[in-house]
Design an enzyme around this catalytic site. Sequence first.
Site, PDB file in Angstrom:
ATOM      1  N   SER A 592       0.967  -1.186   0.339  1.00  0.00           N
ATOM      2  CA  SER A 592      -0.214  -0.159   0.026  1.00  0.00           C
ATOM      3  C   SER A 592       0.734   1.409  -0.138  1.00  0.00           C
ATOM      4  CB  SER A 592      -0.613   0.173   1.228  1.00  0.00           C
ATOM      5  OG  SER A 592      -2.019   0.585   0.941  1.00  0.00           O
ATOM      6  N   ASP A 667      -9.726  -4.458  -5.780  1.00  0.00           N
ATOM      7  CA  ASP A 667      -8.475  -3.751  -4.447  1.00  0.00           C
ATOM      8  C   ASP A 667      -9.686  -2.532  -4.596  1.00  0.00           C
ATOM      9  OD1 ASP A 667      -7.731  -1.777  -2.512  1.00  0.00           O
ATOM     10  OD2 ASP A 667      -5.529  -2.397  -3.663  1.00  0.00           O
ATOM     11  N   HIS A 699      -7.434  -5.430  -1.570  1.00  0.00           N
ATOM     12  CA  HIS A 699      -6.661  -4.996  -0.545  1.00  0.00           C
ATOM     13  C   HIS A 699      -5.594  -5.602   0.139  1.00  0.00           C
ATOM     14  CE1 HIS A 699      -3.949  -1.161  -0.621  1.00  0.00           C
ATOM     15  NE2 HIS A 699      -3.874  -0.755   0.978  1.00  0.00           N
TER      16      HIS A 699
END
Length: 736
Positions: A592, A667, A699
């Site tokens: 991320s 995601d 995600h």
Amino acid sequence: MNILKSFMYIVFFVTTLVSAQQKEIALEEIWNDAFKTEKLTALHSMKNGKQYSVLNSGKHNSQIDIYDYKTLTKVATLVSSEQLEGIEMFSDYKFSDDEKKVLLATDVESIYRHSKLGYYYVYDTVSEKLMLISEAKIQEPTFSPDGTKVAYGLNNNIYYKDLDSGKTTQLTYDGEKNKIINGITDWVYEEEFAFVKAFEWNATGSKIAFLRFNEEDVPEFSMDIYGQELYPTQQVFKYPKAGEVNSEVSLHVYDLASDEAKEVVLTKAYADYYIPRFKWTNDANVLSAQFMNRHQNELDLWLINAENLKGNLVLAETDTAYIDVTSNLTFLKDNSFIWTSETDGYNHIYHYDKSGTLINQVTSGNWEVTSYYGYDTDTERIFYQSTEDGSINRSVYSVKLNGKQKKRLTKDVGTNSAAFSTDFTYFINTYSSAETPPVYTLNNAKTGDVIKLIIDNDKLVQKLSDYDISAKEFSTIKINGYDLNMWTIKPSSFNASKTYPLLMFQYSGPGSQKVANSWNGDKDYWHQHLAQQGYIIACVDGRGTGFKGAAFKKVTQNELGKYEVEDQIATAKQLAKLPYIDEHNIGIWGWSYGGFMSSNALLKGNDTFSMAIAVAPVTSWRFYDTIYTERYMMTPEENPSGYDENSPINHVDKLEGAFLLIHGSGDDNVHVQNTMRMVEALVQADKQFEWMIYPDKKHSINTGANTKTHLYKKMTRFIHETLGKDRKSQKESENN
């Protein structure tokens, strides 16, 4: 105490013997059920302050059991699914205020990060009757204060059910998918302000305050869902990217007696704003609401008369960068309130009277209050968690409302967190450190003394002693004028006369922390596996991370990816000077924000890093949502250079090392668009790289029996192939 157990699974698999006694943590089964950390689950302190409830589940049964704080023994089973017709299992529960009724959640499915849909039942503990709230799946069912009604969200509208008559009343009628939402937050509020339920009962149950979101003009984002059918489907939802239109949000008060909802209109004109928090005070006719400007550097606290809907601005806070929104606001009996703020440069507790005049700053010092647990009216004490034992540690304290008689309630240095009984007589402390798995103890809330051990996880400690595990070494490193927190994991057979490739791990996002003195997470076990394969693993929290004061955290304002990347590159250069680090084989990885960082570090630090792995990365902040991105960057129109100069998609021409991109196509948070656009930029720059897309995965890329095993195998193989020689083959050769 096996009745208190629930399990978080951390997995190991034995492959080769490192010594006659110890076995190596290996990768092949790293996600299977081998070692279990015992935890308390769905703990609820009963109103009498003497007992607590826990959700215990078997293969085909769920039950709520009641325990005595003093003895920690089970005293009763409140309800079991075995005695309920039509319910095989329930996954969560919630009591009415008088604890005579309990909500049971069944067949729950996730929507986004926090939001869920499910069938909910009300179980009456007195009559032992069961009532289904709605034939449809609903969201966020909530008891009225007297327990006679349940309000909930359904199809973007708000309803409540009278439990005595069985009658259902609809409060709003204009809800429509991707247009109007009543009482439930939109995607970006849920993700960034971390709440879903956008309605609240007042103290008497005569009114309901709620937020209404008009998201009709918010741009839509679509994702193909490949699934198992011949043709894929498409998920379409409203997602405002940086600089784009947000939902128009408004605050309303519904009166049950008149069956009418009215909008709150304040005297201050807000052009573009958020309402990140609202809650009723102890006065049934006074509602509090926090309004925040789009830049999120101005936060206003309003007290609103629920009869005439007139507001009084009692607190206005400003910041040169941004203000963090919390859920710590607490109203006392006189409607004075407790508030947390970084006003003096560190996060601390403040006490204001009901007009917004500061009574006193309760805590102060060059440390952070990290959790606010509550206020005991009988003893006038506030309970909180802080970093007073160092920024990588957490301890629990109490202090008088006047700021005096502060007392440390936990003894061991590491990470302590508390769950207090309703009357603040006891607390269950959860303690862990890098060496100690979670230990649960019952403590006296006045003295902090341990009354009784609940769970010690000694069996896990004994199991781990059979495996080849290295200590996580904590230290600080001087980088760019700052002492940065750092941990290092070395191979158990570490020899300072040899050289080892270095793999750096980080997240680095604003206010985050990865260097913490707490028990292992899943990535720690993978890092242990890599260490025993011949790598040194290091993690450094650079500028912009949290718990070292506002100035340290907010230095990255308007320049996300600049100072954090500089710190990772400088750290790698400094560690490369150590005689046992192979300066030509230094890699970095992250997920991320950490993937955004590892991409930037490889590109901007191409003379330092030889490889990087980026999982679910942001590749341009222009692709990410309004609330998060603009909090730190303003809008792209206001700050184009901040967006573009620090986004890896604009530095692909600098790629020299090995690069692995990984993303889930489903995601909804960091869209796979980030990776697709990065791939195209790399291709057009004629740069070779590796990449992997996990179909329909979100995600966290964690659904599917073999998904995470496959993911970590792929990353491990890539590390072996690119970070110097194939270290696994080299290690096996050395052992032979």
